[in-house]
Write a protein that holds these residues in place. Sequence first.
Motif: not given
Length: 62
Positions: A1-12, A14-22
């Motif tokens: 099973m794939a496990v992330p090596k590093k914790k995803t930062s708040k900035s990264k 939030n940038m991924r979620r920037s298109h989720h706004a209504l």
Amino acid sequence: MAVPKKKTSKSKRNMRRSHHALSVVKSTECGNCGTRKLAHHVCEGCGEYKGRQVLDVAAAQA
């Protein structure tokens, strides 16, 4: 099973979620009765669309 090596930062994250706004629903004023309605839809207040009567609102409410 794939496990992330590093914790995803708040900035990264939030940038991924920037298109989720209504988005705001655009509404226009009916030219006949003045109630708010969606563009390119029949007015629920008077039953008109593009200047002609399409629905009989009085019969639909009864």
